[in-house]
Design a protein around this motif. Structure first.
Motif, PDB file in Angstrom:
ATOM      1  N   LEU A  61       0.790  -1.516   0.306  1.00  0.00           N
ATOM      2  CA  LEU A  61       0.323  -0.399  -0.055  1.00  0.00           C
ATOM      3  C   LEU A  61       0.919   1.417  -0.178  1.00  0.00           C
ATOM      4  O   LEU A  61       1.833   1.137   1.186  1.00  0.00           O
ATOM      5  CB  LEU A  61      -0.961  -0.136   1.579  1.00  0.00           C
ATOM      6  CG  LEU A  61      -2.048   0.902   1.590  1.00  0.00           C
ATOM      7  CD1 LEU A  61      -3.669   0.680   0.101  1.00  0.00           C
ATOM      8  CD2 LEU A  61      -3.116   1.389   2.852  1.00  0.00           C
ATOM      9  N   ILE A  62       0.492   2.406  -0.723  1.00  0.00           N
ATOM     10  CA  ILE A  62       1.617   3.548  -0.966  1.00  0.00           C
ATOM     11  C   ILE A  62       0.776   5.087  -1.110  1.00  0.00           C
ATOM     12  O   ILE A  62      -0.723   4.366  -2.155  1.00  0.00           O
ATOM     13  CB  ILE A  62       2.482   3.564  -2.401  1.00  0.00           C
ATOM     14  CG1 ILE A  62       1.222   3.537  -3.589  1.00  0.00           C
ATOM     15  CG2 ILE A  62       3.025   2.261  -1.828  1.00  0.00           C
ATOM     16  CD1 ILE A  62       2.210   3.257  -4.655  1.00  0.00           C
ATOM     17  N   ASN A  63       0.801   5.924  -0.589  1.00  0.00           N
ATOM     18  CA  ASN A  63      -0.166   7.077  -0.968  1.00  0.00           C
ATOM     19  C   ASN A  63      -1.359   7.144  -0.163  1.00  0.00           C
ATOM     20  O   ASN A  63      -2.294   6.996  -0.717  1.00  0.00           O
ATOM     21  CB  ASN A  63       0.065   7.404  -2.372  1.00  0.00           C
ATOM     22  CG  ASN A  63       1.287   7.100  -3.041  1.00  0.00           C
ATOM     23  OD1 ASN A  63       1.856   8.220  -2.462  1.00  0.00           O
ATOM     24  ND2 ASN A  63       1.401   6.948  -4.933  1.00  0.00           N
ATOM     25  N   SER A  64      -0.734   6.383   1.039  1.00  0.00           N
ATOM     26  CA  SER A  64      -2.371   6.269   1.822  1.00  0.00           C
ATOM     27  C   SER A  64      -2.127   6.487   3.663  1.00  0.00           C
ATOM     28  O   SER A  64      -1.020   6.644   3.664  1.00  0.00           O
ATOM     29  CB  SER A  64      -2.230   4.721   1.989  1.00  0.00           C
ATOM     30  OG  SER A  64      -1.756   3.804   2.376  1.00  0.00           O
ATOM     31  N   LYS A  65      -2.734   6.770   4.294  1.00  0.00           N
ATOM     32  CA  LYS A  65      -2.738   7.059   5.328  1.00  0.00           C
ATOM     33  C   LYS A  65      -3.768   6.864   5.998  1.00  0.00           C
ATOM     34  O   LYS A  65      -4.908   5.858   5.684  1.00  0.00           O
ATOM     35  CB  LYS A  65      -2.809   8.467   5.712  1.00  0.00           C
ATOM     36  CG  LYS A  65      -3.521   9.538   4.766  1.00  0.00           C
ATOM     37  CD  LYS A  65      -3.344  10.786   5.322  1.00  0.00           C
ATOM     38  CE  LYS A  65      -4.747  11.571   4.741  1.00  0.00           C
ATOM     39  NZ  LYS A  65      -4.149  13.389   4.888  1.00  0.00           N
ATOM     40  N   HIS A  66      -3.957   6.502   7.601  1.00  0.00           N
ATOM     41  CA  HIS A  66      -4.764   6.348   8.220  1.00  0.00           C
ATOM     42  C   HIS A  66      -6.308   7.098   8.552  1.00  0.00           C
ATOM     43  O   HIS A  66      -5.989   8.378   7.767  1.00  0.00           O
ATOM     44  CB  HIS A  66      -4.911   5.616   9.930  1.00  0.00           C
ATOM     45  CG  HIS A  66      -3.728   4.829  10.084  1.00  0.00           C
ATOM     46  ND1 HIS A  66      -2.726   4.825  10.882  1.00  0.00           N
ATOM     47  CD2 HIS A  66      -4.158   3.738   9.665  1.00  0.00           C
ATOM     48  CE1 HIS A  66      -2.112   3.301  11.035  1.00  0.00           C
ATOM     49  NE2 HIS A  66      -2.630   2.849  10.082  1.00  0.00           N
ATOM     50  N   HIS A  67      -7.096   6.630   8.399  1.00  0.00           N
ATOM     51  CA  HIS A  67      -8.234   7.271   8.466  1.00  0.00           C
ATOM     52  C   HIS A  67      -8.112   9.199   9.377  1.00  0.00           C
ATOM     53  O   HIS A  67      -8.445   8.477  10.690  1.00  0.00           O
ATOM     54  CB  HIS A  67      -9.945   7.058   8.521  1.00  0.00           C
ATOM     55  CG  HIS A  67     -11.117   7.373   8.112  1.00  0.00           C
ATOM     56  ND1 HIS A  67     -11.433   8.239   8.472  1.00  0.00           N
ATOM     57  CD2 HIS A  67     -12.150   6.990   6.937  1.00  0.00           C
ATOM     58  CE1 HIS A  67     -12.982   8.744   7.660  1.00  0.00           C
ATOM     59  NE2 HIS A  67     -13.031   8.206   6.860  1.00  0.00           N
ATOM     60  N   SER A  68      -9.138   9.905   9.404  1.00  0.00           N
ATOM     61  CA  SER A  68      -8.987  11.227  10.608  1.00  0.00           C
ATOM     62  C   SER A  68     -10.004  11.007  11.399  1.00  0.00           C
ATOM     63  O   SER A  68      -9.735  11.745  12.233  1.00  0.00           O
ATOM     64  CB  SER A  68      -9.375  11.809   9.637  1.00  0.00           C
ATOM     65  OG  SER A  68     -10.528  12.386   9.116  1.00  0.00           O
ATOM     66  N   ASP A  69     -10.895   9.817  10.763  1.00  0.00           N
ATOM     67  CA  ASP A  69     -11.810   9.846  12.248  1.00  0.00           C
ATOM     68  C   ASP A  69     -11.583   8.909  13.000  1.00  0.00           C
ATOM     69  O   ASP A  69     -11.026   7.552  13.278  1.00  0.00           O
ATOM     70  CB  ASP A  69     -12.864   8.955  11.888  1.00  0.00           C
ATOM     71  CG  ASP A  69     -14.278   8.607  12.502  1.00  0.00           C
ATOM     72  OD1 ASP A  69     -13.779   8.995  13.318  1.00  0.00           O
ATOM     73  OD2 ASP A  69     -15.539   8.245  12.238  1.00  0.00           O
ATOM     74  N   THR A  70     -11.213   9.573  14.636  1.00  0.00           N
ATOM     75  CA  THR A  70     -10.563   8.187  15.196  1.00  0.00           C
ATOM     76  C   THR A  70     -10.936   7.332  15.670  1.00  0.00           C
ATOM     77  O   THR A  70     -10.729   6.280  16.320  1.00  0.00           O
ATOM     78  CB  THR A  70      -9.217   9.195  16.164  1.00  0.00           C
ATOM     79  OG1 THR A  70     -10.762   9.290  16.990  1.00  0.00           O
ATOM     80  CG2 THR A  70      -8.423   9.887  15.957  1.00  0.00           C
ATOM     81  N   SER A  71     -12.363   7.071  15.920  1.00  0.00           N
ATOM     82  CA  SER A  71     -13.019   5.466  16.369  1.00  0.00           C
ATOM     83  C   SER A  71     -13.335   4.878  15.063  1.00  0.00           C
ATOM     84  O   SER A  71     -13.431   3.468  15.549  1.00  0.00           O
ATOM     85  CB  SER A  71     -14.540   6.510  16.583  1.00  0.00           C
ATOM     86  OG  SER A  71     -15.370   6.487  14.863  1.00  0.00           O
ATOM     87  N   ARG A  72     -12.274   5.171  13.922  1.00  0.00           N
ATOM     88  CA  ARG A  72     -11.969   3.989  13.417  1.00  0.00           C
ATOM     89  C   ARG A  72     -11.030   2.933  13.621  1.00  0.00           C
ATOM     90  O   ARG A  72     -10.917   2.088  12.863  1.00  0.00           O
ATOM     91  CB  ARG A  72     -12.699   4.113  11.333  1.00  0.00           C
ATOM     92  CG  ARG A  72     -13.479   5.421  11.283  1.00  0.00           C
ATOM     93  CD  ARG A  72     -13.976   4.967  10.150  1.00  0.00           C
ATOM     94  NE  ARG A  72     -15.351   6.333   9.498  1.00  0.00           N
ATOM     95  CZ  ARG A  72     -15.801   6.415   8.477  1.00  0.00           C
ATOM     96  NH1 ARG A  72     -15.070   5.328   7.668  1.00  0.00           N
ATOM     97  NH2 ARG A  72     -16.771   6.632   8.010  1.00  0.00           N
ATOM     98  N   LEU A  73     -10.197   3.891  14.719  1.00  0.00           N
ATOM     99  CA  LEU A  73      -8.833   3.368  14.509  1.00  0.00           C
ATOM    100  C   LEU A  73      -8.269   2.297  15.229  1.00  0.00           C
ATOM    101  O   LEU A  73      -7.309   2.390  16.114  1.00  0.00           O
ATOM    102  CB  LEU A  73      -7.876   4.630  14.178  1.00  0.00           C
ATOM    103  CG  LEU A  73      -8.032   5.075  13.041  1.00  0.00           C
ATOM    104  CD1 LEU A  73      -7.212   6.742  13.261  1.00  0.00           C
ATOM    105  CD2 LEU A  73      -7.649   4.443  11.452  1.00  0.00           C
ATOM    106  N   ASN A  74      -9.334   1.653  15.885  1.00  0.00           N
ATOM    107  CA  ASN A  74      -9.480   0.413  17.167  1.00  0.00           C
ATOM    108  C   ASN A  74      -8.413  -0.924  16.982  1.00  0.00           C
ATOM    109  O   ASN A  74      -8.467  -0.997  15.998  1.00  0.00           O
ATOM    110  CB  ASN A  74     -10.885   0.237  17.945  1.00  0.00           C
ATOM    111  CG  ASN A  74     -11.284   1.412  18.238  1.00  0.00           C
ATOM    112  OD1 ASN A  74     -10.868   2.527  19.018  1.00  0.00           O
ATOM    113  ND2 ASN A  74     -12.885   1.335  18.142  1.00  0.00           N
TER     114      ASN A  74
END
Length: 120
Positions: A61-74
């Motif tokens: 995976l390239i040119n990507s990052k984690h979502h800004s909605d932290t409730s999705r980062l559990n």
């Protein structure tokens, strides 16, 4: 072949080839589910939510990052992917879900309606 974000057309993967030998899939916790450089279309066998989605190695995976909605980062040691799409392209368009917690094999599922294919 490479995958791109359908909305902005930015490449989101390195070169990928379809994995023909499914014996190379690895369901061991904390390890790569699929070898780098390959993709499969999920059949729901390992993860029911992956059926019909493109599964790739995290390292592809390239040119990507984690979502800004932290409730999705559990997750405790990584991301468990249980709270919806948690990965976006660098232009903030949702593309898929990273599964990288300690109690699961590691991979990314990409949403077929949010990505496109390009020859490289």
């Amino acid at each position: 072949m490479k995958l791109v974000c359908k909305l902005c057309n930015i490449e989101i993967t390195k070169h990928l080839v379809e994995l023909q030998n499914l014996n190379l899939l690895n369901e061991n916790d904390g390890e790569d589910y699929i070898p780098s450089g390959f993709y499969i279309v999920g059949d729901g066998r390992y993860d029911r939510e992956s059926k019909g989605k493109i599964i790739i190695n995290l390292n592809d995976l390239i040119n990507s990052k984690h979502h800004s909605d932290t409730s999705r980062l559990n997750g405790c040691c990584g991301l468990d992917g249980l709270d919806g799409i948690n990965t976006v392209c660098i232009n903030n368009h949702e593309i898929g879900t990273e599964n990288s917690d300690c109690w699961m094999a590691h991979y990314v599922t990409l949403e077929p309606d949010m990505i496109g294919w390009v020859e490289d």
